[in-house]
Design an enzyme around this catalytic site. Structure first.
Site, PDB file in Angstrom:
ATOM      1  N   PRO A   1       0.836  -1.216   0.000  1.00 41.83           N
ATOM      2  CG  PRO A   1      -0.890  -1.600   1.511  1.00 41.83           C
ATOM      3  CD  PRO A   1       0.414  -2.165   1.020  1.00 41.83           C
ATOM      4  CB  CYS A   2       1.515   3.543  -2.621  1.00 45.58           C
ATOM      5  SG  CYS A   2      -0.056   3.891  -3.466  1.00 45.58           S
ATOM      6  CD  GLN A   3      -3.361   3.986  -0.138  1.00 42.85           C
ATOM      7  OE1 GLN A   3      -2.511   3.195   0.256  1.00 42.85           O
ATOM      8  NE2 GLN A   3      -4.409   3.605  -0.843  1.00 42.85           N
TER       9      GLN A   3
ATOM     10  CG  PHE B   1       5.737   5.548   1.015  1.00 42.81           C
ATOM     11  CD1 PHE B   1       6.527   5.829   2.107  1.00 42.81           C
ATOM     12  CD2 PHE B   1       5.420   4.230   0.747  1.00 42.81           C
ATOM     13  CE1 PHE B   1       7.007   4.811   2.922  1.00 42.81           C
ATOM     14  CE2 PHE B   1       5.894   3.213   1.553  1.00 42.81           C
ATOM     15  CZ  PHE B   1       6.687   3.497   2.638  1.00 42.81           C
TER      16      PHE B   1
END
Length: 355
Positions: free
Chosen positions: A81-83, A85
């Site tokens: 999951p990238c949220q 960053f």
């Protein structure tokens, strides 16, 4: 052609798996902790996705379940999951999602595949994410991998969307030579696939707010009369600044520069790629997600088209859950191009190992 084995972590709805499968990878098993995404995945693939958080995955049990030993897996794939960053995100740097990339590193060490690929937002290279990126690279190198890093724009590979993501690829060191090369881009800005290329043949979504009988997930969003009036004033490529002041939200009555979020209440341009399809593309109030010609948000199926999912790929869950699945996915067409590059590298590595 030989099929290579793959395990997909953080699989979501399966965009990366779909592209890799088309590039002749045999996805042995996949994992995600979102029940709606897992349901969608298992509805569209013959192999299994397991509902499990990555920190609970036992590598020995996984290898046993797919009939492999440590070091025999060809590819470990996944996009944590990238949220945490995201360059658009504000708030605490100690986002719990950030540490999931280190769980990916743990499984990389324990599974010891021939290659790995990890996808994330470009914010992984900023101050917020660099400490995690550096640790992943350091641990991969200590585990015997040569690492390659590149930011790819999906539009360069035939996706009708400007979407830049970082990809980290590692290959087990065999001598001094590197066998992996990122795929060369195929399209240039002057011939990018456009929004209209992608969605023009779709029929009107039904007025009853239900799915079209021939196109799953192709349904209208309910809009208030006020929002329909607002979007009627917005030209292609425009946004909230085009809405008459008396119709704007109070927070939008100041200048765009002061208020920020300039692309909310925006309309897509038919003859250009879309901007990045996000997890909330289901509402034009959250970005430039209104239909190029009609006074409505694009449908879930239109968003899936912009992500290059085929029409027979059916998403399960609520509107919000489906939009999240689509927006968080690696575009399958981009994943396929990467898959062919990975396939070629593993083939070369296997030939060298047999000598």
């Amino acid at each position: 052609m030989k099929q290579f084995t793959c395990i997909d972590l953080f699989c979501g709805a399966g965009g990366l798996s779909l592209g890799l499968s088309k590039a002749n990878f045999n996805i042995k098993i996949a994992f995600d902790n979102n029940e709606h995404a897992v349901s969608t995945y298992n509805n569209n693939f013959s192999h299994k996705a397991v509902l499990e958080s990555v920190e609970n995955i036992n590598s020995n049990q996984v290898l046993k379940s797919v009939g492999l030993k440590k070091g025999e897996l060809d590819l470990l794939a996944g996009g944590p999951p990238c949220q945490g960053f995201s360059i658009q995100r504000r708030g605490d740097d100690n986002d719990s999602r950030n540490t999931l990339v280190l769980e990916y590193a743990r499984l990389l060490e324990e599974l010891s595949p021939k290659m790995f690929i990890m996808e994330n937002v470009t914010g992984l290279q900023t101050k917020r994410g660099k400490v995690f990126l550096d640790e992943i690279i350091e641990r991969a190198q200590k585990a015997g991998y040569k690492c390659h890093i590149s930011i790819l724009n999906a539009a360069d590979f035939g996706v009708p969307q400007i979407r830049k993501r970082i990809f980290i690829v590692g290959e087990k060191s065999i001598g001094t030579e590197s066998y992996f090369k990122f795929p060369e881009k195929i399209f240039e800005p002057n011939n990018y696939r456009t929004v209209w290329n992608a969605i023009k043949d779709l029929p009107q979504p039904p007025d009853n707010f239900k799915d079209h009988e021939l196109y799953p997930n192709h349904r209208k969003e309910r809009l208030s009369e006020l929002n329909r009036l607002r979007i009627s004033h917005v030209p292609q490529g425009g946004g909230r600044e085009n809405i008459p002041e008396e119709l704007r939200l109070e927070c939008h009555k100041v200048s765009v520069e002061k208020a920020g979020h300039r692309y909310v209440y925006g309309r897509l341009e038919a003859d250009k790629p879309s901007g990045t399809i996000t997890a909330r593309f289901d509402s034009f109030t959250r970005g430039k997600f209104a239909h190029p010609f009609e006074n409505r948000s694009i449908t879930l199926r239109e968003g899936a088209r912009l992500q290059t999912f085929p029409d027979d790929f059916v998403f399960l869950g609520s509107k919000v859950e489906v939009a999240k699945q689509i927006g968080n996915a690696v575009p399958p067409v981009l994943a396929e191009h990467l898959g062919h590059a990975l396939n070629l590298a593993i083939s070369k590595m296997d030939k060298i190992s047999m000598v």
